[in-house]
Write an enzyme that holds these catalytic residues in place. Structure first.
Site, mmCIF file in Angstrom:
data_model
loop_
_atom_site.group_PDB
_atom_site.id
_atom_site.type_symbol
_atom_site.label_atom_id
_atom_site.label_comp_id
_atom_site.label_asym_id
_atom_site.label_seq_id
_atom_site.Cartn_x
_atom_site.Cartn_y
_atom_site.Cartn_z
ATOM 1 N N CYS A 1 31.456 -14.667 -61.028
ATOM 2 C CA CYS A 1 30.228 -14.408 -60.275
ATOM 3 C C CYS A 1 30.495 -14.015 -58.825
ATOM 4 C CB CYS A 1 29.306 -15.622 -60.319
ATOM 5 S SG CYS A 1 30.019 -17.122 -59.614
ATOM 6 N N ARG B 1 38.371 -13.999 -44.740
ATOM 7 C CA ARG B 1 38.043 -12.573 -44.876
ATOM 8 C C ARG B 1 37.084 -12.086 -43.804
ATOM 9 N NH1 ARG B 1 33.710 -11.686 -49.353
ATOM 10 N NH2 ARG B 1 32.488 -13.576 -49.223
ATOM 11 N N HIS C 1 13.027 -11.896 -35.302
ATOM 12 C CA HIS C 1 12.449 -12.520 -36.481
ATOM 13 C C HIS C 1 11.687 -11.505 -37.342
ATOM 14 C CE1 HIS C 1 12.702 -16.809 -34.670
ATOM 15 N NE2 HIS C 1 13.680 -16.585 -35.528
ATOM 16 N N ASN D 1 35.101 -14.910 -54.331
ATOM 17 C CA ASN D 1 35.056 -14.853 -52.873
ATOM 18 C C ASN D 1 35.860 -15.989 -52.255
ATOM 19 O OD1 ASN D 1 33.276 -12.859 -53.560
ATOM 20 N ND2 ASN D 1 31.514 -13.728 -52.531
ATOM 21 N N ASP D 2 35.541 -17.229 -52.657
ATOM 22 C CA ASP D 2 36.259 -18.382 -52.107
ATOM 23 C C ASP D 2 37.624 -18.561 -52.754
ATOM 24 O OD1 ASP D 2 34.589 -19.201 -50.093
ATOM 25 O OD2 ASP D 2 33.419 -20.548 -51.347
ATOM 26 N N ARG E 1 23.266 -23.104 -59.689
ATOM 27 C CA ARG E 1 24.317 -23.787 -58.941
ATOM 28 C C ARG E 1 23.681 -24.837 -58.038
ATOM 29 N NH1 ARG E 1 28.031 -20.366 -54.954
ATOM 30 N NH2 ARG E 1 26.182 -20.514 -53.624
ATOM 31 N N ARG F 1 21.688 -19.200 -56.623
ATOM 32 C CA ARG F 1 22.074 -19.962 -55.429
ATOM 33 C C ARG F 1 20.864 -20.762 -54.949
ATOM 34 N NH1 ARG F 1 23.820 -14.591 -54.347
ATOM 35 N NH2 ARG F 1 26.084 -14.332 -54.394
ATOM 36 N N GLU G 1 36.677 -22.185 -57.773
ATOM 37 C CA GLU G 1 36.842 -21.675 -56.418
ATOM 38 C C GLU G 1 38.083 -22.244 -55.730
ATOM 39 O OE1 GLU G 1 32.542 -21.376 -54.536
ATOM 40 O OE2 GLU G 1 32.795 -23.264 -55.622
#
Length: 849
Positions: free
Chosen positions: A622, A585, A309, A574-575, A452, A416, A551
Site C-alpha cells: 500500500c 526521504r 486556510h 514508504n516507511d 488502519r 488512513r 514497515e
C-alpha cells in the site's frame, strides 16, 4: 526545569520550523487563558511583547524559528502558571505544530509548450498551489468594507455599542460552534473553524474594539474595521509568510462580526450561475464555504501565499488554485471566459482559436485516457498468463470510497484513520468513528475495506495526547507503540470498527509492528473488546480479519511467528524503505539514496512475499511504490496478491498488469535482484518492459496516416500525447520539452517533406517511433526549405544499455530517406500496419530494440 526566578521569567528559543503561527499560538493561548496571572512572551529579536492569552498578539510578535524569547508571568497564581507553561515549553512546544501541506510545482518549470506560448494571447503566470486545469467565467469578489447603509455620522450610545459588540461576538461564536458540531465535514474545515473561534474570542482584539468605541466614540462596526486595520498592520510587518497569511482569517472573523451587527457584510452577494473562476484579493474561508462548490471551477487569489486556510479548504475540495498572479488586478473587470491551468501555473484570461486548439489537444488526450482507463477500470487486473491481482485504493475519508470504486478499485487497501484524530482538541468519540467506518463499509458494497488503526506520533501529532518531543520521532513513540499507554483510545477505535463490521467487509490493520509481543497485545485487546460488545448485545463480525503493516525491517524476519497471530500483511514501502536504507526521504541532502528499486530492497520485498505465502498469508502493498507504472513488472514478479494506491492510479495500473506475463516478470525480478545498483535495475527494466509487455519500437497505435496537425508545434505535441496514451511515457510534458531541446540545436526537417524530431530521454519507458502523415504540409525549417508532410518522431531511453541505439536507428533512417522508393512507400501506404512492417524491416528493428 529552569530555576524559579523572582520575576517568574523563563528564557527559551523558538523550536518551530514555521515559527509561532496561528496553530501553535492557539495552543499557548488556551493554556495561558486558564490562569488569572498576566502572562506575556517577549521576542528578543524585535522586542515585541505579546499577550500570551491572545492569538493575534502572539502571532503579531513575529516569532520565527530560532528566535530568543522570554516568558514573563505575574499574578496571584503565577507560580502554578509558570510551572505549567514552562513544562509545556520544555516538553510539548516543539511538537505542537503539524507539517504544512506541500504545494504543487508547475510541470513546465518555467517552460510552456510552444503551441501555447505562441498562441498570441496574454499568459499570466502565478504560483500553483492546488493542481488541475479548468475553464470558466472570470468572476471577481470584492474585499471587505463597511456597510454602505451605516450612518457613520450619527451620534452613538457608547454603552449600547459595547453591548452590541458583546452580542455580536456571542453570536459569531455560536455559529462557529454549530458549524464545528454539525456541518464541518473534514479536518481541514474543523481546523479553520477552531482558528476562527480563537480569533473571535481574542482578548486583545476585543479590548482594542472596546477602547476605540470608548475613546473615539465611534460605532461598533467602525471600531471593528479600525481594529482590523491595526492588527493587519502588525501581521503584515511579520517576516514569516505564514503569519502574514493569517490576515485573511482576521478579515473573515471581522466580516462575520459586522454581519452579526448589521445583517450584512457590506459586500455585494456573489451567486455563481455557471462554472466560474473566482478572483479575489484574498478570499476568506467563510466566503469560500458559502460559494457553490459545484460552480467553482478554480480560484485566483491575488495576494494569498501558499498556506492560507482558504487554500487548505480548496485543496480538500480538489479545486485548482493559483496565487500571486502577475498583473492580476486586470482581471477584476474581466467577466469573460478564461482558462486556469494550475498544472502549468498560468492563467489565460482570453481564449482565441489557438488557445482553443491547444486545449482541444489536451481535452482529447485526457478524454482518450479516461476512455482507456475506464475500459480497464471495469475489469479485474489479469496478467497475460491468467494471474489475477487485486488493485485497491488508499483513502483518508469515507467520502473517497465511492470515487475509488467508480475508478475501478477492487476495494480499499488502506483507510488512513489519522484524519479523524488530527486538528481537534479532543479525540473522536466511538459513535463519531462508527458513523465514518459504517459509511465506508456501506459504500464499498461488499468489497474489502482495510482500516488502519490510528498511526499517530512521528509527523502526525494530536495535541490532546500531550506527546513529549523526541530527537528522532520517526524511530520513536508512534503507531502501535502508543497503544498500551493510550489503551482507552485504542479500545474505542476497535469497538467502533467492530460495530461497523456488520455493514460490510471491514478488516483491521495495525501500523508500525516490529515484534510478536505487539501483535499478541493487540490480538488480546481485540478479543476483550469483542467480549465487551457481546455483553452489550452489540452486533459485530466475529470473524473480522486482522493484519499488520510491514514497515519495520525486523518484522520481515519473524513472519513465521507473526503468521500465527495475523490474517494478512500489507507492505508499507514508504516507511519500510526509509528504515531499511536509513534515509529520510524528505531530507534533500540524502533523498537520492532513497531508492525503492534498489536490488537490496527488491530482495527484501521478495523475502516478505515468499515467507508470507509459505504460511498461507495474503500479502499486499500500500505504499507509493505500488502506484508507479515503472514498478508494475517488478511487483508482479514478486507475486504480491494486491496493490493499493491513490485512486487516479487504479485504472492505469490495472491496464499495465494486462500487458505482462507473470512468469516473465518473475525472471525480471530475479535479474534485478542480481544487479549492483538501482540504475542498473532501471536500465534492465526499461529493456525488459518492451519485451515482457510485447512493446515494439513502432506499432500500429503509434501510426496515424490522417494526423490533424496544422503546425510543427502541434505535430510534436501530438507525438508526445500519442506516446502517453500508449503508456510509453507518464510525463508527456517533460518528453515534449526534451524534443524541443534537440530541435533548438538544429532543425530535424531533413528535406523531401520529411522531418525526424528525436530525443534521448529518461521520460520514455521503451524505445519508440511514431509516424504521422499530415493532410496539409507544415513549415518546419527544413534544410531544403520545403514544408513537411510526414513526421517520424523517435524517443529513445537514456538508460538504453546498448548505448548507441539512438544513433543506430537515426543513421539507418537518414540513409533510407535518401531514396525516393523509401519515401514514396511511407507516403502511399494505405494502412498503419503496412508502415509498421516496412519500417521494422528497413530499420532492422526485429520487432523490438
Amino acid at each position: 526545569m529552569a530555576e524559579m526566578l523572582d520575576l517568574c521569567e523563563y528564557s527559551f528559543t523558538c523550536p518551530l520550523p514555521n515559527g509561532l503561527h496561528a496553530r501553535p499560538a492557539n495552543t499557548i493561548e488556551r493554556l495561558a487563558s486558564g490562569f488569572a496571572s498576566d502572562i506575556s512572551i517577549v521576542n528578543l529579536s524585535n522586542q515585541r511583547v505579546a499577550n500570551a492569552k491572545s492569538v493575534l498578539s502572539l502571532v503579531g510578535a513575529d516569532i520565527k524559528s530560532g528566535d530568543s524569547c522570554v516568558l514573563k508571568v505575574g499574578g496571584k497564581d503565577s507560580q502554578k502558571a509558570y510551572r505549567e507553561i514552562v513544562r509545556f515549553l520544555e516538553t510539548e512546544f516543539a511538537e505542537c505544530d503539524e507539517p504544512l501541506a506541500e504545494t504543487s510545482s508547475p510541470i513546465h518549470a518555467g517552460w510552456l509548450p510552444p503551441m501555447l506560448k505562441d498562441a498570441g494571447v496574454k499568459v499570466l503566470f502565478g504560483t500553483p498551489v492546488v493542481p488541475g486545469c479548468t475553464r470558466g467565467k472570470i468572476v471577481s469578489i470584492e474585499r471587505l468594507r463597511l456597510p454602505e447603509c451605516l450612518d457613520q455620522t450619527a451620534s452613538i450610545q457608547v454603552e449600547q455599542e459595547l453591548l452590541n459588540v458583546d452580542e455580536a461576538v456571542a453570536e459569531v461564536c455560536r455559529r462557529i460552534r454549530r458549524q464545528l458540531e454539525k456541518t464541518a465535514r473534514s479536518s481541514a474545515e474543523r481546523g479553520v473553524l477552531q482558528a476562527h473561534l480563537s480569533i473571535a474570542q481574542d482578548v486583545e482584539l476585543l479590548a482594542c474594539i472596546r477602547k476605540l468605541i470608548q475613546e473615539k466614540r465611534i460605532c461598533a462596526g467602525q471600531a471593528i474595521l479600525e481594529a482590523l486595520g491595526h492588527f493587519s498592520s502588525l501581521l503584515k510587518a511579520a517576516q514569516s509568510e505564514l503569519i502574514r497569511e493569517r490576515i485573511t482569517d482576521l478579515q473573515d472573523v471581522c466580516s462575520q462580526l459586522i454581519e452579526a451587527l448589521y445583517g450584512t457584510t457590506g459586500q455585494t452577494p456573489v451567486s455563481l450561475t455557471e462554472p466560474s473562476i473566482v478572483v479575489a484579493e484574498n478570499l476568506t474561508p467563510s466566503q469560500f464555504l458559502t460559494l457553490d462548490k459545484n460552480k467553482i471551477s478554480g480560484l485566483i487569489l491575488l495576494s494569498a501565499g501558499t498556506t492560507s486556510h482558504t487554500i487548505i479548504l480548496a485543496r480538500s475540495f480538489g479545486i485548482p488554485v493559483l496565487t500571486g498572479v502577475e498583473h492580476g488586478e486586470c482581471l477584476r473587470d474581466s467577466g469573460g471566459e478564461g482558462v486556469l491551468d494550475a498544472d502549468y501555473g498560468v492563467l489565460i484570461p482570453e481564449i482565441n482559436e489557438r488557445v482553443e486548439r491547444f486545449y482541444a489537444f489536451e481535452h482529447r488526450k485526457y478524454r482518450l485516457k479516461m476512455q482507456r482507463d475506464k475500459a480497464f477500470g471495469d475489469k479485474p487486473a489479469v496478467t497475460q498468463d491468467g494471474r489475477r491481482v487485486a488493485i485497491m485504493a488508499n483513502v483518508a475519508t469515507a467520502d473517497e470510497v465511492a470515487a475509488a470504486l467508480r475508478n475501478g478499485a477492487d476495494g480499499i487497501g488502506l483507510f488512513r484513520t489519522e484524519m479523524l484524530f488530527l486538528s481537534r482538541s479532543a479525540p473522536p468519540s466511538e459513535d463519531e468513528q462508527f458513523d465514518v467506518y459504517k459509511k465506508a463499509a456501506a459504500l464499498a458494497e461488499g468489497r474489502p475495506v482495510i482500516i488502519r488503526t490510528f498511526d499517530l506520533g512521528g509527523d502526525k501529532m494530536a495535541e490532546y495526547l500531550n506527546l513529549k518531543p523526541e530527537e528522532n520521532p520517526f524511530l520513536g513513540y508512534r503507531g502501535v507503540r502508543l497503544y498500551p499507554d493510550y489503551e482507552d483510545l485504542f479500545r474505542t477505535q476497535l469497538s467502533a470498527i467492530l460495530r461497523a463490521s456488520v455493514f460490510g467487509k471491514l478488516k483491521i490493520m495495525i501500523p508500525m509492528v516490529s515484534c510478536v509481543e505487539q501483535v499478541t497485545y493487540v490480538r488480546g485487546l481485540l478479543d476483550q473488546v469483542k467480549a465487551e460488545l457481546s455483553k452489550r448485545a452489540a452486533a459485530f463480525d466475529p470473524a473480522i480479519e486482522m493484519g499488520i503493516m510491514m514497515e519495520v525491517p525486523l518484522a520481515a524476519f519473524v513472519i513465521g511467528q507473526l503468521a500465527e497471530l495475523v490474517d494478512f500483511l500489507s507492505i508499507g514501502t514508504n516507511d519500510l524503505a526509509q528504515y531499511f536504507m536509513a534515509v529520510d526521504r524528505t531530507n534533500e541532502q540524502v533523498a537520492p539514496l532513497y531508492q525503492c528499486r534498489h536490488p537490496g530492497f527488491l530482495a527484501l520485498i521478495d523475502k516478505i512475499v515468499n515467507d508470507a505465502h509459505q504460511h498461507n498469508l495474503h500479502v499486499g502493498m500500500c505504499g507509493e511504490m505500488a502506484g508507479q507504472l515503472n514498478n508494475v513488472g517488478l511487483l508482479l514478479g514478486a507475486g504480491l496478491d494486491s496493490l493499493s494506491m491513490s485512486t487516479p492510479s487504479v485504472p492505469e495500473i490495472k491496464a499495465a498488469c494486462s500487458l505482462y506475463d507473470s512468469g516473465i516478470c518473475r525472471e525480471l525480478l530475479k535479474q534485478a535482484m542480481m544487479c549492483r545498483t538501482a540504475e542498473e535495475v532501471d536500465a534492465l527494466q526499461s529493456e525488459q518492459i518492451a519485451q515482457a509487455a510485447g512493446r515494439k519500437v513502432v506499432d500500429v497505435d503509434l501510426v496515424d496516416i490522417h494526423a490533424d496537425c496544422t503546425t510543427k508545434e502541434e505535430a510534436i505535441k501530438y507525438a508526445c500525447d500519442t506516446l502517453f496514451l500508449d503508456r510509453r511515457t507518464d510525463n508527456p510534458v517533460a518528453l515534449e520539452r526534451d524534443f524541443w531541446k534537440r530541435e533548438a540545436i538544429y532543425s530535424t526537417g531533413l528535406g523531401h517533406g520529411f522531418a525526424i524530431p528525436h530525443c534521448k530521454t529518461k521520460h520514455i519507458l521503451s524505445n519508440s517511433i511514431c509516424v504521422f502523415r499530415l493532410g496539409h504540409p507544415v513549415e518546419w525549417g527544413a534544410i531544403d526549405g520545403n514544408p513537411v508532410s510526414v513526421i517520424i518522431a523517435m524517443a529513445i531511453r537514456d538508460t538504453d544499455r546498448a548505448g548507441d541505439t539512438h544513433l543506430r536507428i537515426f543513421s539507418r533512417l537518414s540513409r533510407n530517406l535518401m531514396h525516393e522508393v523509401f519515401r514514396e512507400k511511407i507516403r502511399s501506404a494505405v494502412a498503419a500496419a503496412e508502415i509498421v512492417s516496412f519500417l521494422s524491416e528497413k530499420l532492422e528493428l526485429n520487432g523490438r530494440t
